[in-house]
Write a protein that holds these residues in place. Structure first.
Motif, PDB file in Angstrom:
ATOM      1  N   VAL A 221       0.857  -1.196   0.000  1.00  0.00           N
ATOM      2  CA  VAL A 221       0.000   0.000   0.000  1.00  0.00           C
ATOM      3  C   VAL A 221       0.889   1.240   0.000  1.00  0.00           C
ATOM      4  O   VAL A 221       0.640   2.197  -0.739  1.00  0.00           O
ATOM      5  N   GLU A 222       1.911   1.228   0.830  1.00  0.00           N
ATOM      6  CA  GLU A 222       2.912   2.304   0.765  1.00  0.00           C
ATOM      7  C   GLU A 222       3.795   2.060  -0.464  1.00  0.00           C
ATOM      8  O   GLU A 222       4.409   0.987  -0.570  1.00  0.00           O
ATOM      9  N   PRO A 223       3.904   3.012  -1.372  1.00  0.00           N
ATOM     10  CA  PRO A 223       4.782   2.793  -2.527  1.00  0.00           C
ATOM     11  C   PRO A 223       6.249   2.669  -2.126  1.00  0.00           C
ATOM     12  O   PRO A 223       7.014   1.944  -2.760  1.00  0.00           O
ATOM     13  N   LYS A 224       6.619   3.392  -1.078  1.00  0.00           N
ATOM     14  CA  LYS A 224       7.945   3.303  -0.479  1.00  0.00           C
ATOM     15  C   LYS A 224       7.760   3.365   1.034  1.00  0.00           C
ATOM     16  O   LYS A 224       6.777   3.954   1.503  1.00  0.00           O
ATOM     17  N   PRO A 225       8.654   2.768   1.817  1.00  0.00           N
ATOM     18  CA  PRO A 225       8.461   2.748   3.272  1.00  0.00           C
ATOM     19  C   PRO A 225       8.237   4.144   3.850  1.00  0.00           C
ATOM     20  O   PRO A 225       9.054   5.048   3.657  1.00  0.00           O
ATOM     21  N   GLY A 226       7.114   4.314   4.553  1.00  0.00           N
ATOM     22  CA  GLY A 226       6.814   5.589   5.199  1.00  0.00           C
ATOM     23  C   GLY A 226       6.271   6.657   4.277  1.00  0.00           C
ATOM     24  O   GLY A 226       6.007   7.775   4.721  1.00  0.00           O
ATOM     25  N   VAL A 227       6.070   6.333   3.000  1.00  0.00           N
ATOM     26  CA  VAL A 227       5.582   7.311   2.021  1.00  0.00           C
ATOM     27  C   VAL A 227       4.108   7.038   1.723  1.00  0.00           C
ATOM     28  O   VAL A 227       3.765   5.931   1.274  1.00  0.00           O
ATOM     29  N   PRO A 228       3.218   8.006   1.951  1.00  0.00           N
ATOM     30  CA  PRO A 228       1.794   7.789   1.665  1.00  0.00           C
ATOM     31  C   PRO A 228       1.567   7.546   0.177  1.00  0.00           C
ATOM     32  O   PRO A 228       2.261   8.119  -0.669  1.00  0.00           O
ATOM     33  N   PRO A 229       0.611   6.696  -0.149  1.00  0.00           N
ATOM     34  CA  PRO A 229       0.377   6.390  -1.572  1.00  0.00           C
ATOM     35  C   PRO A 229      -0.296   7.533  -2.307  1.00  0.00           C
ATOM     36  O   PRO A 229      -1.146   8.235  -1.758  1.00  0.00           O
ATOM     37  N   SER A 230       0.073   7.705  -3.553  1.00  0.00           N
ATOM     38  CA  SER A 230      -0.590   8.687  -4.416  1.00  0.00           C
ATOM     39  C   SER A 230      -1.874   8.070  -4.967  1.00  0.00           C
ATOM     40  O   SER A 230      -2.110   6.861  -4.858  1.00  0.00           O
ATOM     41  N   SER A 231      -2.682   8.908  -5.591  1.00  0.00           N
ATOM     42  CA  SER A 231      -3.916   8.406  -6.217  1.00  0.00           C
ATOM     43  C   SER A 231      -3.570   7.413  -7.322  1.00  0.00           C
ATOM     44  O   SER A 231      -4.254   6.398  -7.492  1.00  0.00           O
ATOM     45  N   ALA A 232      -2.514   7.714  -8.075  1.00  0.00           N
ATOM     46  CA  ALA A 232      -2.119   6.828  -9.170  1.00  0.00           C
ATOM     47  C   ALA A 232      -1.691   5.453  -8.639  1.00  0.00           C
ATOM     48  O   ALA A 232      -2.051   4.411  -9.199  1.00  0.00           O
ATOM     49  N   HIS A 233      -0.925   5.459  -7.531  1.00  0.00           N
ATOM     50  CA  HIS A 233      -0.487   4.180  -6.949  1.00  0.00           C
ATOM     51  C   HIS A 233      -1.694   3.399  -6.430  1.00  0.00           C
ATOM     52  O   HIS A 233      -1.785   2.179  -6.614  1.00  0.00           O
ATOM     53  N   THR A 234      -2.615   4.108  -5.768  1.00  0.00           N
ATOM     54  CA  THR A 234      -3.803   3.438  -5.228  1.00  0.00           C
ATOM     55  C   THR A 234      -4.634   2.821  -6.342  1.00  0.00           C
ATOM     56  O   THR A 234      -5.100   1.673  -6.225  1.00  0.00           O
ATOM     57  N   PHE A 235      -4.833   3.565  -7.424  1.00  0.00           N
ATOM     58  CA  PHE A 235      -5.609   3.045  -8.559  1.00  0.00           C
ATOM     59  C   PHE A 235      -4.927   1.817  -9.164  1.00  0.00           C
ATOM     60  O   PHE A 235      -5.579   0.802  -9.451  1.00  0.00           O
ATOM     61  N   ALA A 236      -3.609   1.903  -9.339  1.00  0.00           N
ATOM     62  CA  ALA A 236      -2.872   0.767  -9.909  1.00  0.00           C
ATOM     63  C   ALA A 236      -2.962  -0.459  -8.997  1.00  0.00           C
ATOM     64  O   ALA A 236      -3.061  -1.600  -9.472  1.00  0.00           O
ATOM     65  N   LEU A 237      -2.953  -0.210  -7.678  1.00  0.00           N
ATOM     66  CA  LEU A 237      -3.048  -1.305  -6.721  1.00  0.00           C
ATOM     67  C   LEU A 237      -4.414  -2.003  -6.829  1.00  0.00           C
ATOM     68  O   LEU A 237      -4.503  -3.239  -6.819  1.00  0.00           O
ATOM     69  N   ILE A 238      -5.461  -1.205  -6.950  1.00  0.00           N
ATOM     70  CA  ILE A 238      -6.814  -1.769  -7.082  1.00  0.00           C
ATOM     71  C   ILE A 238      -6.909  -2.622  -8.341  1.00  0.00           C
ATOM     72  O   ILE A 238      -7.445  -3.741  -8.313  1.00  0.00           O
ATOM     73  N   GLU A 239      -6.375  -2.120  -9.441  1.00  0.00           N
ATOM     74  CA  GLU A 239      -6.426  -2.884 -10.697  1.00  0.00           C
ATOM     75  C   GLU A 239      -5.609  -4.167 -10.594  1.00  0.00           C
ATOM     76  O   GLU A 239      -6.011  -5.217 -11.103  1.00  0.00           O
ATOM     77  N   LYS A 240      -4.461  -4.085  -9.930  1.00  0.00           N
ATOM     78  CA  LYS A 240      -3.611  -5.269  -9.774  1.00  0.00           C
ATOM     79  C   LYS A 240      -4.319  -6.349  -8.966  1.00  0.00           C
ATOM     80  O   LYS A 240      -4.260  -7.542  -9.296  1.00  0.00           O
ATOM     81  N   ILE A 241      -4.980  -5.938  -7.903  1.00  0.00           N
ATOM     82  CA  ILE A 241      -5.697  -6.911  -7.065  1.00  0.00           C
ATOM     83  C   ILE A 241      -6.801  -7.584  -7.872  1.00  0.00           C
ATOM     84  O   ILE A 241      -7.011  -8.801  -7.782  1.00  0.00           O
ATOM     85  N   LYS A 242      -7.516  -6.784  -8.697  1.00  0.00           N
ATOM     86  CA  LYS A 242      -8.594  -7.347  -9.515  1.00  0.00           C
ATOM     87  C   LYS A 242      -8.046  -8.352 -10.527  1.00  0.00           C
ATOM     88  O   LYS A 242      -8.553  -9.471 -10.652  1.00  0.00           O
ATOM     89  N   VAL A 243      -7.001  -7.951 -11.234  1.00  0.00           N
ATOM     90  CA  VAL A 243      -6.456  -8.794 -12.308  1.00  0.00           C
ATOM     91  C   VAL A 243      -5.843 -10.080 -11.753  1.00  0.00           C
ATOM     92  O   VAL A 243      -6.061 -11.175 -12.286  1.00  0.00           O
ATOM     93  N   GLU A 244      -5.081  -9.943 -10.664  1.00  0.00           N
ATOM     94  CA  GLU A 244      -4.356 -11.102 -10.122  1.00  0.00           C
ATOM     95  C   GLU A 244      -5.146 -11.833  -9.032  1.00  0.00           C
ATOM     96  O   GLU A 244      -4.656 -12.787  -8.453  1.00  0.00           O
ATOM     97  N   LYS A 245      -6.367 -11.329  -8.779  1.00  0.00           N
ATOM     98  CA  LYS A 245      -7.265 -11.957  -7.779  1.00  0.00           C
ATOM     99  C   LYS A 245      -6.550 -12.163  -6.441  1.00  0.00           C
ATOM    100  O   LYS A 245      -6.523 -13.267  -5.872  1.00  0.00           O
ATOM    101  N   ILE A 246      -5.968 -11.106  -5.941  1.00  0.00           N
ATOM    102  CA  ILE A 246      -5.218 -11.145  -4.676  1.00  0.00           C
ATOM    103  C   ILE A 246      -6.217 -11.075  -3.525  1.00  0.00           C
ATOM    104  O   ILE A 246      -6.997 -10.124  -3.430  1.00  0.00           O
ATOM    105  N   PRO A 247      -6.213 -12.057  -2.645  1.00  0.00           N
ATOM    106  CA  PRO A 247      -7.293 -12.129  -1.646  1.00  0.00           C
ATOM    107  C   PRO A 247      -7.110 -11.253  -0.404  1.00  0.00           C
ATOM    108  O   PRO A 247      -8.087 -10.871   0.225  1.00  0.00           O
ATOM    109  N   LEU A 248      -5.851 -10.950  -0.027  1.00  0.00           N
ATOM    110  CA  LEU A 248      -5.640 -10.304   1.276  1.00  0.00           C
ATOM    111  C   LEU A 248      -4.741  -9.072   1.186  1.00  0.00           C
ATOM    112  O   LEU A 248      -3.774  -9.046   0.420  1.00  0.00           O
ATOM    113  N   ILE A 249      -5.097  -8.085   2.006  1.00  0.00           N
ATOM    114  CA  ILE A 249      -4.228  -6.933   2.276  1.00  0.00           C
ATOM    115  C   ILE A 249      -3.862  -7.012   3.755  1.00  0.00           C
ATOM    116  O   ILE A 249      -4.737  -6.920   4.619  1.00  0.00           O
ATOM    117  N   LEU A 250      -2.589  -7.206   4.065  1.00  0.00           N
ATOM    118  CA  LEU A 250      -2.141  -7.351   5.450  1.00  0.00           C
ATOM    119  C   LEU A 250      -1.672  -6.004   5.989  1.00  0.00           C
ATOM    120  O   LEU A 250      -0.921  -5.283   5.324  1.00  0.00           O
TER     121      LEU A 250
END
Length: 306
Positions: A221-250
């Protein structure tokens, strides 16, 4: 810390004799509850162990209190995670506590030495990469194999400080290692059911844990340690989870759940709060219980995703 240690080694009169502690309980201060738990396993009734950071706290950031200075001032031994995990608060406390014992090799133990440390930096450190740890990922205690290394080193250290109790420490070490080894075998069998499962983690805390139990950390979720995610990173993360069917965010209990919850809502993943330390939850009262608790949470969460 290392520079200070080397300088004070040269001062006469502060090198400790092991026999000085033979008739008393060793006073041990650890920076985290995880190290305290292992120290109690090895030291038993012959040590008095106090931890500074609570299990529900982020050990990177601990607000100094006068009570911590009092603990350190009377300590025979300070045990730290090392790898700069406590760099924001521990060096200042050690400097202010006025206990020269903790600035000697006899009075200080870096628990990371001898452990398998992942993600050591191979190039120069840069703030552009976030709050990185160039010496390696400091969350190494989340592999029970490293917990065994720490127990062995603590037994040697306690024996050096109180040689009269050496057989006692060695017996307790062996008992702990036997129980830990039996637990690891059981955990390994349970982990086979989810080996290779892709997960997202909030912070880079789970590298050792994931590798030990076969989880595949594919993003953060953090693009780099201690760095808040940007909107672009968050959007890419959502798409990645959908495509790769990732079940968990720890995520650790001390991070804000708002963004992970939003990512989960839009992607179909589940957010799972895992506890990285002893004392993080009521029933995590020792080092073995920590892994038992977290593996049970993973099993239950994955079952709900099926």
């Amino acid at each position: 810390m290392k520079k200070i240690t080397l300088c004070l080694l040269l001062l006469p009169g502060i090198i400790l004799s092991g026999s000085a502690f033979s008739a008393e309980r060793l006073r041990v201060v650890t920076t985290t509850e995880d190290l305290a738990s292992i120290a109690r396993e090895v030291g038993g009734e012959r040590v008095e162990v106090k931890a500074i950071a609570r299990g529900y706290q982020d050990p990177h950031f601990v607000e100094p209190k006068p009570s911590y200075l009092m603990l350190l001032r009377r300590a025979d031994l300070l045990v730290a995670v090392g790898l700069e995990l406590e760099v924001a608060w521990l060096p200042a406390l050690v400097k202010q506590c006025r206990n020269p014992r903790l600035l000697t090799p006899q009075g200080y133990l870096d628990a990371s030495e001898g452990c398998e440390v992942l993600e050591r930096s191979t190039g120069p450190a840069s703030r552009a990469e976030g709050d990185t740890h160039p010496l390696g990922n400091p969350h190494y205690w989340l592999d029970p194999a490293n917990g065994a290394v720490i127990a062995r080193r603590l037994a040697r250290k306690f024996s050096a400080l109180a040689p009269g109790h050496s057989p006692y420490f060695e017996a307790r070490r062996d008992d702990f290692l036997k129980r830990l080894d039996e637990a690891v075998k059981g955990w390994g069998e349970r982990a086979e059911k989810f080996r290779g499962t892709k997960v997202i983690t909030y912070h880079r805390s789970w590298s050792n844990f994931a590798r030990r139990f076969g989880l595949d950390v594919v993003d953060y979720v953090e693009p780099k340690p201690g760095v808040p995610p940007s909107s672009a990173h968050t959007f890419a993360l959502i798409e990645k989870i959908k495509v790769e069917k990732i079940p968990l965010i720890l995520i650790e209990p001390y991070f804000d759940l708002k963004l992970p919850d939003r990512v989960a809502e839009r992607s179909g993943a589940r957010v799972l709060v895992l506890y990285p330390s002893v004392g993080g939850a009521e029933d995590i009262d020792d080092y073995i219980a920590l892994f038992e608790h977290d593996l049970t949470l993973i099993e239950r969460a994955l079952k709900k995703t099926q």
